[in-house]
Motif scaffolding. Structure first.
Motif, short mmCIF file in Angstrom:
data_model
loop_
_atom_site.label_atom_id
_atom_site.label_comp_id
_atom_site.label_asym_id
_atom_site.label_seq_id
_atom_site.Cartn_x
_atom_site.Cartn_y
_atom_site.Cartn_z
N ALA A 192 0.84 -1.25 -0.10
CA ALA A 192 -0.03 -0.13 0.08
C ALA A 192 1.02 1.28 -0.06
O ALA A 192 1.97 1.34 0.45
N ALA A 193 0.45 2.36 -0.24
CA ALA A 193 1.27 3.77 -0.46
C ALA A 193 1.43 3.90 1.01
O ALA A 193 0.45 3.72 1.72
N PRO A 194 2.60 4.53 1.38
CA PRO A 194 2.71 5.05 2.46
C PRO A 194 1.89 5.78 3.26
O PRO A 194 1.61 5.76 4.51
N ASP A 195 1.06 6.44 2.49
CA ASP A 195 0.20 7.73 2.90
C ASP A 195 -1.23 7.27 2.96
O ASP A 195 -2.22 7.94 3.10
N THR A 196 -1.50 5.86 2.64
CA THR A 196 -2.72 5.28 2.67
C THR A 196 -3.66 5.44 3.97
O THR A 196 -3.06 4.88 5.31
N PRO A 197 -4.58 5.94 4.23
CA PRO A 197 -5.36 6.24 5.35
C PRO A 197 -5.66 4.70 5.98
O PRO A 197 -6.13 3.94 5.23
N VAL A 214 0.00 1.15 6.94
CA VAL A 214 1.18 1.33 7.98
C VAL A 214 2.17 2.52 6.88
O VAL A 214 2.53 2.19 5.94
N GLY A 215 2.46 3.41 7.78
CA GLY A 215 3.12 4.64 7.15
C GLY A 215 4.64 4.59 7.57
O GLY A 215 5.40 5.41 6.87
N TRP A 216 5.16 3.73 8.43
CA TRP A 216 6.41 3.80 9.11
C TRP A 216 6.75 2.51 9.65
O TRP A 216 5.88 2.01 10.19
N ASN A 220 -1.49 4.88 9.95
CA ASN A 220 -1.83 6.10 9.48
C ASN A 220 -3.24 6.49 10.00
O ASN A 220 -4.33 5.82 9.61
N VAL A 221 -3.43 7.58 10.66
CA VAL A 221 -4.69 8.09 11.12
C VAL A 221 -4.96 9.74 10.78
O VAL A 221 -3.89 10.10 10.54
#
Length: 257
Positions: free
Chosen positions: A133-138, A141-143, A208-209
């Motif tokens: 998934a793209a890192p900024d997907t709501p 997982v972003g990190w 991401n939230v």
């Protein structure tokens, strides 16, 4: 080599109480959930919107007796699971679950790095592709953060296996250096030497939230706990590490307070 080699493509929670964990994460993050329809066990697919990003399952009594611990694990895409498992063992890692097939899905193995942090390697079926998934997907997982026994040797281990690149090294004062790692020049996570108060090395995944304070409220209302924070990090994002009601650690990241 696959375009996704070395990227985290799946996240899985093994828990002692699957219904309670499902209710908690649905309330906190808003994941959509559905049964995977596996023949041998119940397995819940977690989706951010329509995008599947992970799974949730209950540990059996036999798995617990064998030493399995509840918690989150990340799956890293590789070209050849068996070859990668051999490399991990040669480099001082341990095989937690030998390579095996998931019918219709792919092949995976669960391993420890040489310092004891657990992760999984995975190759999808067919052509082996499984796009992250793209890192900024709501709700994605972003990190990805490794709290290692020794940051430098841990970085060398993973860089050799997955081709991760060296990003910025952030001086955290008394906490030491926080080494960011990259794929294709894009930062996807960081590593640091763990504090002496932490019981063992582990991977921590940041979901991401939208707003960190609102998400903290949902964690507490649903029976979870905030470990510390929230904290603002370089770049302006806000983070907070948390425990779910079964004491599994995860983290949240948001662009605003």
């Amino acid at each position: 080599m696959s375009a996704f080699h070395g990227q985290f493509v799946w996240y899985e929670l093994a828990t002692l109480d699957a219904p309670a964990a499902s209710a908690f994460y649905r309330a906190v993050i808003g994941w959509n959930m559905k049964d995977a329809g596996l023949p041998d066990r119940e397995y819940t697919i977690l989706s951010a919107g329509e995008r599947p990003i992970g799974g949730l399952m209950a540990l059996s009594q036999a798995e617990c007796k064998a030493g399995a611990q509840p918690g989150w694990i990340g799956y890293v895409a590789v070209e050849d699971v068996d070859a990668m498992v051999a490399r991990i063992a040669d480099a001082g890692g341990a095989i937690v679950r030998p390579a095996s097939n998931i019918p219709g899905v792919g092949r995976f193995a669960i391993v420890d790095d040489p310092q004891g942090a657990v992760f999984a390697v995975f190759r999808g079926g067919g052509d082996g592709t499984m796009a992250p998934a793209a890192p900024d997907t709501p709700g994605g997982v972003g990190w990805h953060e490794l709290l290692a026994q020794d940051r430098k040797s841990a970085f060398a281990f993973y860089a050799d296996l997955f081709g991760w690149g060296v990003g910025e090294a952030v001086d955290m004062g008394d906490m030491g250096i926080y080494q960011i790692f990259t794929i294709g020049g894009v930062p996807i996570g960081g590593m640091m030497t763990r504090a002496a108060t932490m019981p063992a090395p582990f991977w921590l995944y940041y979901v991401n939230v939208d707003r960190i304070d609102a998400a903290i409220g949902r964690v507490r209302e649903a029976g979870g706990r905030v470990v510390n924070g929230p904290h603002q990090v370089p770049g302006g994002s806000w983070i907070v590490p948390c425990l779910d009601p079964q004491d599994c650690m995860f983290a949240l990241v948001a662009p605003t307070r």
